[in-house]
Design an enzyme around this catalytic site. Structure first.
Site, PDB file in Angstrom:
ATOM      1  N   LYS A  12       0.817  -1.220   0.000  1.00 51.53           N
ATOM      2  CA  LYS A  12       0.000   0.000   0.000  1.00 51.53           C
ATOM      3  C   LYS A  12       0.856   1.279   0.000  1.00 51.53           C
ATOM      4  O   LYS A  12       2.069   1.230   0.271  1.00 51.53           O
ATOM      5  CB  LYS A  12      -0.925  -0.029   1.213  1.00 51.53           C
ATOM      6  CG  LYS A  12      -1.967  -1.147   1.174  1.00 51.53           C
ATOM      7  CD  LYS A  12      -2.954  -0.980   2.329  1.00 51.53           C
ATOM      8  CE  LYS A  12      -4.006  -2.079   2.321  1.00 51.53           C
ATOM      9  NZ  LYS A  12      -5.015  -1.863   3.396  1.00 51.53           N
ATOM     10  N   TYR A  52     -12.533  -2.302  -3.867  1.00 47.42           N
ATOM     11  CA  TYR A  52     -12.994  -2.523  -2.486  1.00 47.42           C
ATOM     12  C   TYR A  52     -14.525  -2.535  -2.384  1.00 47.42           C
ATOM     13  O   TYR A  52     -15.069  -2.263  -1.313  1.00 47.42           O
ATOM     14  CB  TYR A  52     -12.435  -1.434  -1.577  1.00 47.42           C
ATOM     15  CG  TYR A  52     -11.034  -1.688  -1.043  1.00 47.42           C
ATOM     16  CD1 TYR A  52     -10.689  -2.891  -0.415  1.00 47.42           C
ATOM     17  CD2 TYR A  52     -10.054  -0.696  -1.102  1.00 47.42           C
ATOM     18  CE1 TYR A  52      -9.424  -3.106   0.107  1.00 47.42           C
ATOM     19  CE2 TYR A  52      -8.784  -0.902  -0.571  1.00 47.42           C
ATOM     20  CZ  TYR A  52      -8.470  -2.110   0.039  1.00 47.42           C
ATOM     21  OH  TYR A  52      -7.224  -2.313   0.565  1.00 47.42           O
ATOM     22  N   ASN A 115      -1.910   0.089   6.882  1.00 45.25           N
ATOM     23  CA  ASN A 115      -1.443  -1.208   7.392  1.00 45.25           C
ATOM     24  C   ASN A 115      -0.541  -1.936   6.388  1.00 45.25           C
ATOM     25  O   ASN A 115      -0.371  -3.137   6.449  1.00 45.25           O
ATOM     26  CB  ASN A 115      -2.618  -2.070   7.867  1.00 45.25           C
ATOM     27  CG  ASN A 115      -3.591  -2.417   6.765  1.00 45.25           C
ATOM     28  OD1 ASN A 115      -3.453  -1.939   5.641  1.00 45.25           O
ATOM     29  ND2 ASN A 115      -4.565  -3.255   7.054  1.00 45.25           N
ATOM     30  N   HIS A 118      -2.197  -5.414   1.575  1.00 42.09           N
ATOM     31  CA  HIS A 118      -3.518  -6.053   1.418  1.00 42.09           C
ATOM     32  C   HIS A 118      -3.273  -7.454   0.872  1.00 42.09           C
ATOM     33  O   HIS A 118      -2.359  -7.658   0.077  1.00 42.09           O
ATOM     34  CB  HIS A 118      -4.387  -5.272   0.424  1.00 42.09           C
ATOM     35  CG  HIS A 118      -5.588  -6.051  -0.025  1.00 42.09           C
ATOM     36  ND1 HIS A 118      -6.761  -6.081   0.699  1.00 42.09           N
ATOM     37  CD2 HIS A 118      -5.785  -6.869  -1.089  1.00 42.09           C
ATOM     38  CE1 HIS A 118      -7.623  -6.886   0.091  1.00 42.09           C
ATOM     39  NE2 HIS A 118      -7.056  -7.370  -1.008  1.00 42.09           N
ATOM     40  N   GLU A 129      -9.600 -10.683  -7.605  1.00 40.27           N
ATOM     41  CA  GLU A 129      -8.639  -9.590  -7.429  1.00 40.27           C
ATOM     42  C   GLU A 129      -7.468  -9.699  -8.412  1.00 40.27           C
ATOM     43  O   GLU A 129      -6.960  -8.687  -8.896  1.00 40.27           O
ATOM     44  CB  GLU A 129      -8.135  -9.576  -5.973  1.00 40.27           C
ATOM     45  CG  GLU A 129      -9.245  -9.204  -4.997  1.00 40.27           C
ATOM     46  CD  GLU A 129      -8.795  -9.103  -3.547  1.00 40.27           C
ATOM     47  OE1 GLU A 129      -7.624  -9.424  -3.244  1.00 40.27           O
ATOM     48  OE2 GLU A 129      -9.621  -8.677  -2.723  1.00 40.27           O
TER      49      GLU A 129
HETATM   50  P1  CMP Z   1      -7.386  -4.547   3.745  1.00 40.58           P
HETATM   51  O1  CMP Z   1      -6.933  -5.919   4.047  1.00 40.58           O
HETATM   52  O2  CMP Z   1      -6.763  -3.838   2.597  1.00 40.58           O
HETATM   53  O3  CMP Z   1      -8.977  -4.565   3.509  1.00 40.58           O
HETATM   54  C1  CMP Z   1      -9.787  -3.448   3.755  1.00 40.58           C
HETATM   55  C2  CMP Z   1      -9.078  -2.369   4.496  1.00 40.58           C
HETATM   56  O4  CMP Z   1      -9.914  -1.451   5.171  1.00 40.58           O
HETATM   57  C3  CMP Z   1      -8.256  -2.971   5.604  1.00 40.58           C
HETATM   58  O5  CMP Z   1      -7.153  -3.653   5.046  1.00 40.58           O
HETATM   59  C4  CMP Z   1      -7.912  -1.745   6.446  1.00 40.58           C
HETATM   60  O6  CMP Z   1      -6.737  -1.087   6.018  1.00 40.58           O
HETATM   61  C5  CMP Z   1      -9.101  -0.799   6.156  1.00 40.58           C
HETATM   62  N1  CMP Z   1      -9.902  -0.524   7.344  1.00 40.58           N
HETATM   63  C6  CMP Z   1     -10.108   0.695   7.871  1.00 40.58           C
HETATM   64  N2  CMP Z   1     -10.906   0.621   8.955  1.00 40.58           N
HETATM   65  C7  CMP Z   1     -11.216  -0.675   9.123  1.00 40.58           C
HETATM   66  C8  CMP Z   1     -12.004  -1.387  10.070  1.00 40.58           C
HETATM   67  N3  CMP Z   1     -12.630  -0.765  11.081  1.00 40.58           N
HETATM   68  N4  CMP Z   1     -12.101  -2.724   9.941  1.00 40.58           N
HETATM   69  C9  CMP Z   1     -11.475  -3.371   8.918  1.00 40.58           C
HETATM   70  N5  CMP Z   1     -10.714  -2.741   7.971  1.00 40.58           N
HETATM   71  C10 CMP Z   1     -10.575  -1.406   8.082  1.00 40.58           C
END
Ligand code: CMP
Length: 136
Positions: A12, A52, A115, A118, A129
């Site tokens: 990311k 998403y 984070n 993904h 995906e």
């Molecule tokens: P990712 O695995 O990319 O999938 C969706 C993303 O939403 C997740 O990682 C997080 O970075 C983001 N996100 C933000 N807020 C939340 C939340 N409360 N719960 C889960 N995902 C979140």
């Protein structure tokens, strides 16, 4: 026994911005993943919204899509036995605060939004995906 799978991984914007993409790729490789395709791209917000779409009803959807389209990302196809699950284990919990030692998100993640990586959450979504980013 031999259950070679493919999964989609995204490094990311927070990690690419900090020049962590090579270190994170090394973590995949040293954990037995083959990176069979990869590209560094920046996507439009509308593309992030499509990617998403499963999260479209969530309160964080808009910020999530703005964020994923805010800078360059590295998208990769990872291949390994049980790749979907193994990649999720290596990434660690969605919130870096909850991620275990030795995981990518523990090591590099900044927050639940930033984070660092993904990964597809199921074999079915992995196919969707992978097609999203790599369909010719
Ligand atoms: P990712 O695995 O990319 O999938 C969706 C993303 O939403 C997740 O990682 C997080 O970075 C983001 N996100 C933000 N807020 C939340 C939340 N409360 N719960 C889960 N995902 C979140």
């Amino acid at each position: 026994m031999n259950n070679i799978e493919q999964t989609l991984s995204i490094i990311k914007p927070d990690a690419v911005e900090r020049n962590l993409d090579n270190e994170i790729k090394e973590m995949f490789i040293s954990n037995g993943f083959k990176i069979t395709k990869e590209k560094k791209i920046q996507i439009e917000k509308s593309e992030a919204e499509n990617f998403y779409k499963v999260h479209e009803t969530k309160p964080f959807y808009n910020d999530l899509c703005s964020y994923l389209s805010s800078g360059p990302i590295v998208v990769m196809i990872l291949e390994k036995e049980n790749a979907v699950l193994k990649n999720r284990e290596l990434m660690g919990a969605t919130n870096p605060k909850d991620a275990k030692e030795g995981t990518i998100r523990k090591k590099y993640g900044i927050s639940i939004d930033k984070n660092s990586v993904h990964g597809s959450d199921s074999k079915e979504n992995a196919k969707i995906e992978i097609d999203f980013f790599f369909k010719d």
